[in-house]
Design an enzyme around this catalytic site. Structure first.
Site, PDB file in Angstrom:
ATOM      1  N   ASP A 177       0.854  -1.184   0.000  1.00 12.56           N
ATOM      2  CA  ASP A 177       0.000   0.000   0.000  1.00 12.56           C
ATOM      3  C   ASP A 177       0.890   1.233   0.000  1.00 12.56           C
ATOM      4  O   ASP A 177       1.833   1.322   0.788  1.00 12.56           O
ATOM      5  CB  ASP A 177      -0.913  -0.009   1.222  1.00 12.56           C
ATOM      6  CG  ASP A 177      -1.840  -1.221   1.229  1.00 12.56           C
ATOM      7  OD1 ASP A 177      -2.284  -1.636   0.142  1.00 12.56           O
ATOM      8  OD2 ASP A 177      -2.134  -1.742   2.315  1.00 12.56           O
ATOM      9  N   ASP A 214     -14.872  -4.522  -1.136  1.00  8.25           N
ATOM     10  CA  ASP A 214     -14.561  -4.159   0.245  1.00  8.25           C
ATOM     11  C   ASP A 214     -15.865  -4.208   1.029  1.00  8.25           C
ATOM     12  O   ASP A 214     -16.880  -3.656   0.589  1.00  8.25           O
ATOM     13  CB  ASP A 214     -13.948  -2.759   0.315  1.00  8.25           C
ATOM     14  CG  ASP A 214     -12.569  -2.699  -0.327  1.00  8.25           C
ATOM     15  OD1 ASP A 214     -11.992  -3.760  -0.626  1.00  8.25           O
ATOM     16  OD2 ASP A 214     -12.072  -1.583  -0.526  1.00  8.25           O
TER      17      ASP A 214
END
Length: 190
Positions: free
Chosen positions: A11, A134
């Site tokens: 990330d 998600d």
């Protein structure tokens, strides 16, 4: 039952590696190092078969500030790199492939503009376009895990399948980064 490939994730925010805990990035996490390119090379040395990269600048602000970092990651490893975060239209998808990524990961666009998502899916093929799902409490969340859509994971996963999606990345936001292991039941459900 289908196969599951475990893919390390890197990330990125502001050109640095960040650790994500329940969708909130922590900058400068020394446990993971600050250099995303170095992290990619470490994962490759550990025999990773693919890398998953998320650009949080792009996801949250539609900024291409990490473009050079992503390009360098792709040039530095000999394994496929998939990129997610802020792919909001066909041009964003094309830019990602121009940077050298092998696959793109799209979540919010599939909810916000299904026609544009389908255009990307058809043009680049289901082998190169991954759907991100998600989830918080069985509800799909979008836009960097900030927006509750009210769409159930069951409905959304069926909709994606009907569009032709073949690859999914599922994130249980409540357990993400909590070091409690994956939510296998959610993955099986999808």
């Amino acid at each position: 039952m289908g196969k599951i490939l475990v893919i390390p994730s890197i990330d990125i925010m502001d050109g640095k590696t960040v650790r994500i805990v329940q969708g909130i990035p922590e900058l400068g996490c020394s446990d993971y190092g600050n250099d995303p390119v170095e992290m990619a090379m470490i994962w490759r040395a550990e025999n990773a078969k693919c890398l998953h990269v998320v650009d949080f600048n792009s996801s949250w602000h539609h900024s291409h500030a990490n473009e050079n970092v992503i390009r360098t990651i792709c040039e530095s490893v000999i394994i496929p790199v998939e990129l997610g975060g802020g792919i909001n239209n066909f041009d964003d998808a094309q830019l990602a492939f121009d940077q050298g990524v092998a696959r793109i990961v799209i979540g919010s666009l599939a909810v916000d503009n299904p026609k544009e998502f389908e255009k990307i899916l058809q043009h680049f093929t289901p082998n190169k376009v991954v759907a991100a799902i998600d989830v918080i409490n069985d509800t799909v969340v979008t836009h960097g895990r900030k927006h509750l859509t009210g769409i159930t994971v069951d409905y959304f996963s069926r909709l994606l399948r009907a569009m032709g999606v073949e690859r999914y990345i599922v994130t249980d936001v409540k357990t993400n980064g909590m070091l409690v292991g994956p939510n296998i039941e959610l993955s099986k459900k999808i």
